[in-house]
Design a protein around this motif. Structure first.
Motif, PDB file in Angstrom:
ATOM      1  N   ASP A  34      51.372  51.149  43.785  1.00 37.37           N
ATOM      2  CA  ASP A  34      50.147  50.984  43.011  1.00 37.37           C
ATOM      3  C   ASP A  34      49.064  51.921  43.537  1.00 37.37           C
ATOM      4  O   ASP A  34      48.691  51.864  44.711  1.00 37.37           O
ATOM      5  CB  ASP A  34      49.668  49.532  43.091  1.00 37.37           C
ATOM      6  N   GLN A  36      45.838  52.064  42.941  1.00 37.29           N
ATOM      7  CA  GLN A  36      44.571  51.456  43.341  1.00 37.29           C
ATOM      8  C   GLN A  36      44.678  50.834  44.730  1.00 37.29           C
ATOM      9  O   GLN A  36      43.723  50.876  45.510  1.00 37.29           O
ATOM     10  CB  GLN A  36      44.125  50.406  42.323  1.00 37.29           C
ATOM     11  N   SER A 123      47.120  41.236  34.089  1.00 37.88           N
ATOM     12  CA  SER A 123      45.829  41.801  33.704  1.00 37.88           C
ATOM     13  C   SER A 123      44.720  41.343  34.639  1.00 37.88           C
ATOM     14  O   SER A 123      44.601  40.147  34.943  1.00 37.88           O
ATOM     15  CB  SER A 123      45.482  41.388  32.267  1.00 37.88           C
ATOM     16  N   THR A 162      39.640  43.603  29.787  1.00 39.19           N
ATOM     17  CA  THR A 162      40.736  43.882  30.712  1.00 39.19           C
ATOM     18  C   THR A 162      40.444  45.213  31.394  1.00 39.19           C
ATOM     19  O   THR A 162      40.435  46.258  30.742  1.00 39.19           O
ATOM     20  CB  THR A 162      42.087  43.952  29.974  1.00 39.19           C
ATOM     21  N   TYR A 163      40.194  45.169  32.691  1.00 40.21           N
ATOM     22  CA  TYR A 163      39.847  46.374  33.430  1.00 40.21           C
ATOM     23  C   TYR A 163      41.077  47.217  33.747  1.00 40.21           C
ATOM     24  O   TYR A 163      41.013  48.439  33.768  1.00 40.21           O
ATOM     25  CB  TYR A 163      39.113  46.005  34.720  1.00 40.21           C
ATOM     26  N   ARG A 164      42.180  46.547  34.008  1.00 44.50           N
ATOM     27  CA  ARG A 164      43.431  47.266  34.237  1.00 44.50           C
ATOM     28  C   ARG A 164      44.577  46.269  34.258  1.00 44.50           C
ATOM     29  O   ARG A 164      44.370  45.056  34.352  1.00 44.50           O
ATOM     30  CB  ARG A 164      43.409  48.035  35.564  1.00 44.50           C
ATOM     31  N   LYS A 165      45.788  46.799  34.144  1.00 48.58           N
ATOM     32  CA  LYS A 165      46.990  46.003  34.321  1.00 48.58           C
ATOM     33  C   LYS A 165      47.754  46.574  35.503  1.00 48.58           C
ATOM     34  O   LYS A 165      47.763  47.783  35.723  1.00 48.58           O
ATOM     35  CB  LYS A 165      47.863  46.029  33.064  1.00 48.58           C
ATOM     36  N   MET A 166      48.374  45.689  36.254  1.00 49.41           N
ATOM     37  CA  MET A 166      49.162  46.132  37.393  1.00 49.41           C
ATOM     38  C   MET A 166      50.403  45.260  37.512  1.00 49.41           C
ATOM     39  O   MET A 166      50.457  44.152  36.962  1.00 49.41           O
ATOM     40  CB  MET A 166      48.349  46.062  38.691  1.00 49.41           C
TER      41      MET A 166
END
Length: 214
Positions: A34, A36, A123, A162-166
């Motif tokens: 990941d 981030q 999310s 939704t700021y991001r999905k990981m």
């Protein structure tokens, strides 16, 4: 005690902010996929390169490795000198005093644990306050601190961003690695607690716990 839910957009930075072990930060950099998490670990990690004088000093120690008696140095000191030259400097952490007076924990939802088990994306979300009108913003300011759950907030009809999905397993691994080697974050299964609490009979719910309740 500071707690943050697994769906919060700042959850990665929140967890890594308390990591004081540079070896674990380096492990995260080398083993996570990941980006981030990698960035947060890199930002927390501090590297101080060796000076020319330090390089000469460590090389001088290593030169005794093949000499009987090791020049009075122990095997441990020689290995440390080799490690210093191999890495080229010293690793430490930025903001080592950050949140040292508080424990941190993560509220884990059933949705997140299901995503982990199924190896799904998860999310990271929060109320989309930037798009709220005056009336919606007023309701947010007056009620969010009592509701505090983005899922319930969305069910009430308010916009959520939704700021991001990981990958859920990446976040789960981050939690486990940091908890194993630094004892933080603690984990609190918030949905399980609310499924079992007697507070439901009084129209209330669990939103957090004390440090001994995890």
């Amino acid at each position: 005690m500071i707690m943050l839910s697994d769906w919060h957009p700042d959850i990665i930075e929140f967890i890594i902010s308390k990591m004081q072990n540079p070896r674990i930060l380096r492990y995260l950099l080398e083993n996570t996929e990941d980006e981030q998490i990698k960035k947060a670990a890199q930002d927390k990690l501090k590297f101080t390169p060796l000076t020319a004088q330090e390089q000469d000093m460590y090389q001088g120690i290593i030169n005794y490795k093949q000499i009987p008696g090791l020049g009075g140095f122990s095997d441990k000191i020689i290995k440390e000198a080799e490690e210093k030259l191999r890495t080229g400097g010293t690793y430490s952490v930025h903001n080592s005093e950050f949140l040292t007076g508080a424990n941190i924990s993560v509220c884990l939802t059933s949705d997140f644990m299901e995503a982990v088990e199924n190896d799904e994306e998860y999310s990271l979300r929060f109320p989309d306050v930037e798009k709220y009108d005056e009336e919606e913003m007023k309701f947010y300011n007056e009620n969010w601190h009592e509701i505090g759950d983005v899922r319930e907030w969305e069910q009430m009809g308010y916009k959520v961003r939704t700021y991001r999905k990981m990958r859920a397993k990446e976040l789960w691994n981050l939690i486990n690695v940091c908890a194993t080697y630094s004892a933080e974050p603690g984990i609190f299964f918030i949905d399980n607690a609310n499924d079992m609490t007697n507070a439901k009979a009084y129209g209330q719910k669990v939103v957090a716990t004390n440090p001994c309740g995890e």
